[in-house]
Design an enzyme around this catalytic site. Structure first.
Site, PDB file in Angstrom:
ATOM      1  CG  HIS A 142      -9.122  -3.870  -2.277  1.00  0.00           C
ATOM      2  ND1 HIS A 142      -8.015  -3.835  -3.095  1.00  0.00           N
ATOM      3  CD2 HIS A 142      -8.624  -3.817  -1.007  1.00  0.00           C
ATOM      4  CE1 HIS A 142      -6.922  -3.805  -2.375  1.00  0.00           C
ATOM      5  NE2 HIS A 142      -7.266  -3.779  -1.094  1.00  0.00           N
TER       6      HIS A 142
ATOM      7  CB  CYS B 111      -0.898   0.036   1.235  1.00  0.00           C
ATOM      8  SG  CYS B 111      -1.802  -1.479   1.523  1.00  0.00           S
TER       9      CYS B 111
ATOM     10  CG  HIS C 175      -8.851  -5.508   3.132  1.00  0.00           C
ATOM     11  ND1 HIS C 175      -8.264  -6.642   2.644  1.00  0.00           N
ATOM     12  CD2 HIS C 175      -8.206  -4.470   2.542  1.00  0.00           C
ATOM     13  CE1 HIS C 175      -7.286  -6.322   1.801  1.00  0.00           C
ATOM     14  NE2 HIS C 175      -7.218  -5.002   1.740  1.00  0.00           N
TER      15      HIS C 175
ATOM     16  CG  HIS D  54      -5.923  -0.270   2.582  1.00  0.00           C
ATOM     17  ND1 HIS D  54      -7.113  -0.170   1.879  1.00  0.00           N
ATOM     18  CD2 HIS D  54      -5.363  -1.459   2.197  1.00  0.00           C
ATOM     19  CE1 HIS D  54      -7.248  -1.227   1.103  1.00  0.00           C
ATOM     20  NE2 HIS D  54      -6.210  -2.030   1.286  1.00  0.00           N
TER      21      HIS D  54
ATOM     22  CD  GLU E 126     -25.771  15.207  14.169  1.00  0.00           C
ATOM     23  OE1 GLU E 126     -26.649  15.665  13.410  1.00  0.00           O
ATOM     24  OE2 GLU E 126     -25.103  15.919  14.945  1.00  0.00           O
TER      25      GLU E 126
END
Ligand SMILES: CSC[C@@H](O)[C@@H](O)C(=O)COP(=O)(O)O
Ligand SMILES: [Zn+2]
Length: 257
Positions: free
Chosen positions: A205, A100, A120, A118, A148
């Site tokens: 993903h 990543c 999943h 990141h 809200e």
């Protein structure tokens, strides 16, 4: 992309008693994220930028079990302008940095972010699947309003303040690729097209979320996950994500002269 190691391995960069030091925060945050189902089975992760230094997790490890000494550190200044063939000022003895990395770097260099997460999360994946099933172009952006929790989001890049209750939150969706690194150009394209977004969904993903600092990235990621979960349940109940609620809220006392 191999990690070229500097001759001197700066171990001190990942050694601190301070629990808020990035090298300690990444493992502790990932352990929390694992409990939320965000970094299951080595997927997902988190990176922090402290000035010029970027702290990165190793690839393919159980992110909730990581230690500070497992982390890579990269100096932004010392990279080639294209951020390819990256060099690290600190590397652990074995392994590779997270796949990543170029996506995290996009958030740091293009948005000046201090943290990028990141996940999943199944809620994020389900939202992309629902959009895909809906099709006809609407599958490229997740939109929701009049909830809200939307107020948990900043208005956008270099803008002050947060979204309001009646604002619409828009999160672009990019298609998944066989290799995580190949997502980078599409993530950057989505950032260009949606300059105010703090997140990009990746079809089937997960999601990338960034913020000026760890607090902002974490709270926006939590708010998003809440909204994704809510959106999935709303769809199940046949309630639309976008609604046309007029401004009928009672005005705050301070506004009534
Ligand atoms: C379950 S494997 C997931 C990876 O391919 C990737 O999507 C990911 O999010 C984590 O990559 P990593 O290189 O382990 O940091
Ligand atoms: Zn991933």
């Amino acid at each position: 992309m191999g990690a070229q190691q500097e001759p001197e391995n700066n171990h001190h960069l990942v050694t601190s008693e301070d629990q808020d030091h990035p090298a300690n925060l990444i493992p502790s945050l990932c352990a929390k994220f694992w409990n939320l189902g965000w970094v299951t089975g080595t997927g997902g992760g988190c990176s922090i930028r402290d000035g010029d230094l970027v702290y990165i997790a190793p690839s393919g490890v159980q992110k909730e079990l990581m230690k500070a000494s497992d982390l890579y550190v990269l100096s932004l200044q010392q990279q080639q302008p294209d951020l390819k063939n990256r060099t690290y000022v600190r590397s652990p003895p074995h392994g590779k940095p997270s796949q990543c990395t170029p996506l995290f770097l996009a958030a740091f260099t293009r948005r000046g972010a201090g943290c990028c997460i990141h996940t999943h999360s199944q809620w994020a994946v389900l939202v992309t699947l629902l959009l895909e099933a809906q099709g006809s172009g609407s599958d490229k952006v997740f939109e929701i309003n009049n909830i809200e929790q939307i107020k948990g989001f900043g208005r956008g890049f270099q803008k002050s303040g947060n979204l309001g209750y009646h604002d619409t939150l828009r999160i672009p969706v990019i298609e998944n690729t066989a290799h995580e690194e190949d997502l980078t150009e599409f993530l950057e394209e989505a950032m260009d097209k949606h300059p105010d977004t703090y997140a990009v969904l990746v079809r089937r993903h997960g999601v990338y979320v960034w913020g000026d600092n760890v607090h902002k990235a974490k709270t926006m990621c939590e708010s998003l996950d809440y909204l994704f979960q809510l959106a999935v349940q709303m769809k199940h109940l046949g309630i639309p994500w976008l609604s046309d609620i007029p401004e009928t809220l009672p005005r705050a006392k301070a506004d009534i002269k």
